[in-house]
Write a protein that holds these residues in place. Structure first.
Motif, PDB file in Angstrom:
ATOM      1  N   LYS A 236      13.694  57.066  26.751  1.00  0.00           N
ATOM      2  CA  LYS A 236      13.036  55.838  26.324  1.00  0.00           C
ATOM      3  C   LYS A 236      13.240  54.737  27.353  1.00  0.00           C
ATOM      4  O   LYS A 236      12.313  53.985  27.696  1.00  0.00           O
ATOM      5  CB  LYS A 236      13.578  55.420  24.955  1.00  0.00           C
ATOM      6  CG  LYS A 236      12.748  54.321  24.277  1.00  0.00           C
ATOM      7  CD  LYS A 236      13.200  52.929  24.690  1.00  0.00           C
ATOM      8  CE  LYS A 236      12.334  51.849  24.043  1.00  0.00           C
ATOM      9  NZ  LYS A 236      12.695  50.495  24.521  1.00  0.00           N
ATOM     10  N   ALA A 237      14.462  54.615  27.867  1.00  0.00           N
ATOM     11  CA  ALA A 237      14.758  53.563  28.840  1.00  0.00           C
ATOM     12  C   ALA A 237      13.976  53.768  30.132  1.00  0.00           C
ATOM     13  O   ALA A 237      13.523  52.798  30.756  1.00  0.00           O
ATOM     14  CB  ALA A 237      16.250  53.519  29.130  1.00  0.00           C
ATOM     15  N   ILE A 238      13.791  55.014  30.561  1.00  0.00           N
ATOM     16  CA  ILE A 238      13.056  55.275  31.802  1.00  0.00           C
ATOM     17  C   ILE A 238      11.619  54.791  31.682  1.00  0.00           C
ATOM     18  O   ILE A 238      11.148  53.983  32.498  1.00  0.00           O
ATOM     19  CB  ILE A 238      13.105  56.770  32.167  1.00  0.00           C
ATOM     20  CG1 ILE A 238      14.519  57.158  32.638  1.00  0.00           C
ATOM     21  CG2 ILE A 238      12.085  57.086  33.266  1.00  0.00           C
ATOM     22  CD1 ILE A 238      14.693  58.644  32.898  1.00  0.00           C
ATOM     23  N   TRP A 239      10.901  55.262  30.663  1.00  0.00           N
ATOM     24  CA  TRP A 239       9.477  54.910  30.632  1.00  0.00           C
ATOM     25  C   TRP A 239       9.247  53.448  30.252  1.00  0.00           C
ATOM     26  O   TRP A 239       8.370  52.796  30.832  1.00  0.00           O
ATOM     27  CB  TRP A 239       8.680  55.845  29.734  1.00  0.00           C
ATOM     28  CG  TRP A 239       8.900  55.747  28.247  1.00  0.00           C
ATOM     29  CD1 TRP A 239       9.635  56.589  27.468  1.00  0.00           C
ATOM     30  CD2 TRP A 239       8.345  54.766  27.351  1.00  0.00           C
ATOM     31  NE1 TRP A 239       9.589  56.188  26.151  1.00  0.00           N
ATOM     32  CE2 TRP A 239       8.799  55.084  26.043  1.00  0.00           C
ATOM     33  CE3 TRP A 239       7.516  53.659  27.520  1.00  0.00           C
ATOM     34  CZ2 TRP A 239       8.454  54.324  24.920  1.00  0.00           C
ATOM     35  CZ3 TRP A 239       7.173  52.900  26.402  1.00  0.00           C
ATOM     36  CH2 TRP A 239       7.634  53.235  25.119  1.00  0.00           C
ATOM     37  N   SER A 240      10.043  52.924  29.327  1.00  0.00           N
ATOM     38  CA  SER A 240       9.756  51.552  28.900  1.00  0.00           C
ATOM     39  C   SER A 240      10.230  50.523  29.918  1.00  0.00           C
ATOM     40  O   SER A 240       9.590  49.484  30.104  1.00  0.00           O
ATOM     41  CB  SER A 240      10.375  51.271  27.525  1.00  0.00           C
ATOM     42  OG  SER A 240      11.776  51.348  27.553  1.00  0.00           O
ATOM     43  N   SER A 241      11.312  50.789  30.627  1.00  0.00           N
ATOM     44  CA  SER A 241      11.757  49.838  31.647  1.00  0.00           C
ATOM     45  C   SER A 241      10.780  49.793  32.810  1.00  0.00           C
ATOM     46  O   SER A 241      10.537  48.729  33.402  1.00  0.00           O
ATOM     47  CB  SER A 241      13.157  50.205  32.151  1.00  0.00           C
ATOM     48  OG  SER A 241      13.146  51.446  32.839  1.00  0.00           O
ATOM     49  N   ARG A 245       8.341  46.665  33.310  1.00  0.00           N
ATOM     50  CA  ARG A 245       8.957  46.025  34.482  1.00  0.00           C
ATOM     51  C   ARG A 245      10.203  45.243  34.063  1.00  0.00           C
ATOM     52  O   ARG A 245      10.380  44.072  34.376  1.00  0.00           O
ATOM     53  CB  ARG A 245       7.961  45.120  35.208  1.00  0.00           C
ATOM     54  CG  ARG A 245       6.737  45.859  35.717  1.00  0.00           C
ATOM     55  CD  ARG A 245       5.995  45.065  36.764  1.00  0.00           C
ATOM     56  NE  ARG A 245       4.727  45.713  37.118  1.00  0.00           N
ATOM     57  CZ  ARG A 245       3.990  45.410  38.174  1.00  0.00           C
ATOM     58  NH1 ARG A 245       4.407  44.452  39.000  1.00  0.00           N
ATOM     59  NH2 ARG A 245       2.857  46.026  38.422  1.00  0.00           N
ATOM     60  N   ASN A 246      11.064  45.951  33.366  1.00  0.00           N
ATOM     61  CA  ASN A 246      12.333  45.381  32.901  1.00  0.00           C
ATOM     62  C   ASN A 246      13.440  46.377  33.221  1.00  0.00           C
ATOM     63  O   ASN A 246      13.927  47.111  32.349  1.00  0.00           O
ATOM     64  CB  ASN A 246      12.275  45.101  31.401  1.00  0.00           C
ATOM     65  CG  ASN A 246      13.612  44.589  30.864  1.00  0.00           C
ATOM     66  OD1 ASN A 246      14.449  44.101  31.628  1.00  0.00           O
ATOM     67  ND2 ASN A 246      13.822  44.716  29.571  1.00  0.00           N
ATOM     68  N   LEU A 250      16.926  49.813  31.930  1.00  0.00           N
ATOM     69  CA  LEU A 250      17.365  51.066  32.535  1.00  0.00           C
ATOM     70  C   LEU A 250      18.813  50.965  32.975  1.00  0.00           C
ATOM     71  O   LEU A 250      19.610  51.890  32.749  1.00  0.00           O
ATOM     72  CB  LEU A 250      16.477  51.408  33.733  1.00  0.00           C
ATOM     73  CG  LEU A 250      16.862  52.663  34.513  1.00  0.00           C
ATOM     74  CD1 LEU A 250      16.847  53.897  33.621  1.00  0.00           C
ATOM     75  CD2 LEU A 250      15.931  52.858  35.714  1.00  0.00           C
ATOM     76  N   ALA A 251      19.188  49.854  33.616  1.00  0.00           N
ATOM     77  CA  ALA A 251      20.569  49.689  34.081  1.00  0.00           C
ATOM     78  C   ALA A 251      21.544  49.787  32.914  1.00  0.00           C
ATOM     79  O   ALA A 251      22.631  50.387  33.035  1.00  0.00           O
ATOM     80  CB  ALA A 251      20.720  48.348  34.798  1.00  0.00           C
ATOM     81  N   ASN A 375      14.319  42.194  37.364  1.00  0.00           N
ATOM     82  CA  ASN A 375      13.365  42.859  36.478  1.00  0.00           C
ATOM     83  C   ASN A 375      12.614  43.985  37.187  1.00  0.00           C
ATOM     84  O   ASN A 375      12.320  45.021  36.585  1.00  0.00           O
ATOM     85  CB  ASN A 375      12.330  41.851  35.946  1.00  0.00           C
ATOM     86  CG  ASN A 375      12.888  40.979  34.853  1.00  0.00           C
ATOM     87  OD1 ASN A 375      13.916  41.286  34.257  1.00  0.00           O
ATOM     88  ND2 ASN A 375      12.214  39.879  34.579  1.00  0.00           N
ATOM     89  N   GLU A 376      12.327  43.784  38.487  1.00  0.00           N
ATOM     90  CA  GLU A 376      11.452  44.702  39.206  1.00  0.00           C
ATOM     91  C   GLU A 376      12.138  45.470  40.331  1.00  0.00           C
ATOM     92  O   GLU A 376      11.477  46.264  41.011  1.00  0.00           O
ATOM     93  CB  GLU A 376      10.262  43.921  39.789  1.00  0.00           C
ATOM     94  CG  GLU A 376       9.386  43.272  38.714  1.00  0.00           C
ATOM     95  CD  GLU A 376       8.185  42.567  39.299  1.00  0.00           C
ATOM     96  OE1 GLU A 376       8.263  42.139  40.466  1.00  0.00           O
ATOM     97  OE2 GLU A 376       7.171  42.448  38.599  1.00  0.00           O
TER      98      GLU A 376
END
Length: 430
Positions: A236-241, A245-246, A250-251, A375-376
């Motif tokens: 979830k963190a991979i695709w949504s971050s 562009r957040n 992911l971090a 963010n990016e």
């Protein structure tokens, strides 16, 4: 590895080099949904249609095939009616033996999908009123998550334990190497404690991956003795971050992922038979490679869902038949007959899985605190003992500085300008 180690949930040594290619066989060969022209009749031996794809699995860089349900069922495979029989829409025992032999000849491991939380309503245990079935306060059968066609098993019942042990051993004896435990989050951990050590006594090299969507993964592994869980939190963190562009998301997720890796190696993925394709969920195609990079380098046991390596698109919908788009038919002729295949995406998978095979320590690698984070833009290290690689991701419109080092892989623009990470680029540096 000793049997005592297995009882503690320690994974077999071969898993350190495992990279799975996952397929949903009933959809892959066109057996579900059934075609209207009669081509899905039971006498077609469709399981054999997977064999021409095995060489492609090797070329991709994977080392095993993870199969969705292949046992006799009423419809989509998760409504099992006989755990000891190949689904007649796919073929028969001889077809299974042939597929196993062809996989083993290529050095490929085979994982099977164990649906042990529930049965199809047409299973003989249901009509027999077996004590192995879970019943509610009113004495009626309990359906799985509101699906009336699926009846939950009673995991406190000895008959259920005996059934699962016997099924696992039967197919491990026939050549399987591993099991995916479907809906394991619905099964009490104590059930797996009773079942898995028993199976490992006869098959100490077997590996068990539990489908756990939410909850405390470390505790589940400790309490159940499974080897691994599906890392939905990281997915979830991979695709949504990337999509939002957040990269702070992911971090944060990487911290939790590292905590898991200190105890076990999670099963990582960016696509499977239950979720929207990664190429569809990330709208900006320039950022699709960033997700593939993360699958290739992060700690765990990676899984590639068949078709993702060709850039397949498909959206899961919450409706009857809503999974069909993400479980398509694959041509018998092989990849050359695939419509709309993206050769750049394929080359990217081959490059990154090759890099992973050259750095097998990535299996248990954790991640450092970010070197740089906005963010990016995210730059961090993957680390195991004295081994280290730096991963740099840029979702922004401006190029940024890239640290000195040997550039192992990168997007085409970054390759052309050493020391700079291109806008919307990525890089892996040693």
């Amino acid at each position: 590895m000793t049997i005592a180690d297995s009882a503690l949930g320690r994974e077999p040594d071969w898993v350190a080099h495992a990279i799975w290619w996952r397929a949903y066989p009933l959809g892959f060969v066109g057996a579900f949904p059934e075609s209207t022209d009669g081509s899905a009749s039971p006498d077609q031996h469709r399981l054999l249609r997977l064999i021409p794809w095995l060489d492609r699995v090797i070329e991709l860089g994977a080392s095993g095939i993870a199969l969705g349900p292949i046992f006799a069922s009423s419809s989509h495979g998760y409504d099992t009616v006989d755990h000891f029989r190949i689904d007649p829409r796919l073929g028969d025992d001889t077809d299974f033996d042939t597929l196993i032999a062809e996989a083993q000849a290529r050095g490929l491991r085979v994982q099977l999908d164990g649906v042990f939380n529930h049965l199809g309503r047409e299973h003989p245990l249901v009509s027999a009123g077996s004590a192995a079935l879970k019943r509610g306060d009113d004495g009626g059968l309990v359906s799985f998550e509101g699906h009336g066609a699926l009846v939950e098993l009673d995991h406190s019942n000895q008959e259920t334990k005996r059934l699962v042990i016997d099924v696992m051993r039967n197919w491990l004896d026939r050549g399987a190497d591993a099991w995916r435990l479907d809906a394991a989050y619905r099964v009490p951990p104590q059930f797996w404690v009773a079942v898995l050590p028993e199976v490992r006594r006869s098959h100490p090299e077997a590996w068990f991956e539990a489908e756990v969507i939410h909850g405390e993964y470390n505790a589940f592994v400790r309490e159940s003795t499974v080897d691994s869980v599906t890392q939905y939190q990281l997915w979830k963190a991979i695709w949504s971050s990337i999509e939002d562009r957040n990269l702070w998301e992911l971090a944060w997720a990487l911290k939790g992922h590292s905590e898991m890796l200190r105890e076990f190696a999670p099963t990582t993925f960016i696509g499977n038979h239950d979720v929207t394709r990664i190429a569809s969920v990330i709208a900006d195609s320039r950022h699709h490679p960033h997700a593939v990079v993360l699958l290739g380098v992060l700690g765990g046991t990676p899984t590639v869902y068949a078709g993702d390596e060709w850039g397949f698109r498909g959206v899961k919908e919450e409706r009857e038949g809503g999974d069909d788009a993400i479980r398509p038919v694959f041509p018998v002729e092989g990849p050359e007959a695939l419509p709309g295949r993206d050769l750049y995406v394929t080359a990217l998978y081959v490059e990154l899985l090759g890099l992973r095979r050259r750095h097998p320590w990535l299996h248990r690698a954790t991640t450092s605190e970010p070197r740089y984070l906005t963010n990016e833009h995210l730059e961090f290290d993957v680390v195991f003992d004295d081994q280290r690689l730096t991963i740099a991701l840029n979702l922004g419109d401006e190029a940024t500085t890239l640290r000195d080092g040997a550039l192992l892989a990168a997007d085409p623009v970054t390759r052309s300008f050493p020391g700079a990470l291109a806008a919307h680029g990525w890089a892996i540096v040693r």
